[in-house]
Enzyme design. Structure first.
Site, mmCIF file in Angstrom:
data_model
loop_
_atom_site.group_PDB
_atom_site.id
_atom_site.type_symbol
_atom_site.label_atom_id
_atom_site.label_comp_id
_atom_site.label_asym_id
_atom_site.label_seq_id
_atom_site.Cartn_x
_atom_site.Cartn_y
_atom_site.Cartn_z
ATOM 1 N N ASP A 59 -63.682 0.254 -61.227
ATOM 2 C CA ASP A 59 -63.151 1.986 -60.360
ATOM 3 C C ASP A 59 -62.638 1.897 -58.700
ATOM 4 O O ASP A 59 -63.829 1.877 -57.776
ATOM 5 C CB ASP A 59 -64.861 1.934 -60.471
ATOM 6 N N LYS A 61 -60.230 4.099 -57.254
ATOM 7 C CA LYS A 61 -60.012 4.865 -57.109
ATOM 8 C C LYS A 61 -58.311 5.060 -56.075
ATOM 9 O O LYS A 61 -58.854 5.372 -54.860
ATOM 10 C CB LYS A 61 -61.053 5.808 -56.037
ATOM 11 N N ASP A 64 -52.708 5.473 -53.541
ATOM 12 C CA ASP A 64 -51.973 5.332 -52.374
ATOM 13 C C ASP A 64 -50.114 5.630 -53.130
ATOM 14 O O ASP A 64 -50.372 6.044 -53.862
ATOM 15 C CB ASP A 64 -51.620 3.861 -52.595
#
Ligand code: C5P
EC number: 4.1.1.23
Length: 210
Positions: A59, A61, A64
């Protein structure tokens, strides 16, 4: 069928392995987030897989540019992660860069109160993105079962819904599964309890009864 995912948000390697091992019987997968990766290093993913035999969800997240997402995802999949969680708001190329390397889960809404500020207004577009890219699954908030039902109604049937926010954040496993979630993600209510195995077993039984 097992539908419980442990959010293993501790720092220490030994504690993480101990909790994962004693709860594994009741889990579908183990989720690692930045606290554990920062505290114990990326090698913890490999070790968790060895100790539990379960899938590991990273996880991170990720949010980019495509090249950086790709560079990060490559190392994380190489370490043995089965799934990576990524933000969709960076655009389809950023998500695609991860999906080209392995199974991906897209955040379409978050479980905390602040999710109403920026993420929730974008949820419809994030669902459209998921329907177009067809990732393994999406993250939706167990704290708002009505939003899970809404997301389920808009999402292509094969895409899984994984819901954090059960327990410490106030969500109820039974309610969110009835609303259409496939898996519930639980952290503090398991790893911070006096008996993590018993806590996981109780949740597993509650889920089985839905
Ligand atoms: O301890 P607790 O059960 O609240 O842990 C929830 C886990 O799910 C944490 O790792 C948190 O970062 C993660 N998460 C969340 N809400 C999201 C996405 C991930 O709580 N929308």
């Amino acid at each position: 069928m097992k539908r419980l995912i442990l959010a293993l948000d501790v720092y220490e390697r030994e504690r993480a392995l101990e909790i994962a091992e004693c709860t594994a019987d009741y889990l579908w997968a183990v989720k690692v987030n930045w606290p554990l990766i920062i505290g114990s290093g990326l090698g913890i993913i490999t070790e968790l897989r060895q100790v539990t035999g379960l899938p590991v969800i990273a996880d991170l997240k990720l949010a980019d540019i495509p090249n950086t997402n790709r560079l990060i995802a490559r190392k994380v999949f190489d370490a043995g992660a089965d799934y990576i969680i990524a933000h969709g708001f960076v655009g389809r190329e950023g998500v695609n860069a991860i999906m080209e390397l392995g199974e991906t889960i897209i955040v379409v809404e978050m479980s905390h109160p602040g999710a109403e500020e920026f993420i929730q207004p974008a949820t419809d577009k994030l669902i459209e993105l998921a329907n177009e890219l067809e990732p393994f699954g999406v993250i939706a908030p167990a704290t708002r079962p009505e939003r899970v039902a809404y997301i389920r109604s808009k999402l292509k049937p094969g895409i899984k819904i994984l819901t954090p926010g059960v327990g410490a954040q106030g969500g109820k496993a039974g309610e969110v599964l009835k609303a259409g979630a496939d898996y519930v993600i639980v952290g503090r209510s398991i790893y911070a309890s006096e008996n993590p195995r018993e806590a996981a077993r109780n949740l597993h039984r509650e889920i089985a009864g839905v």
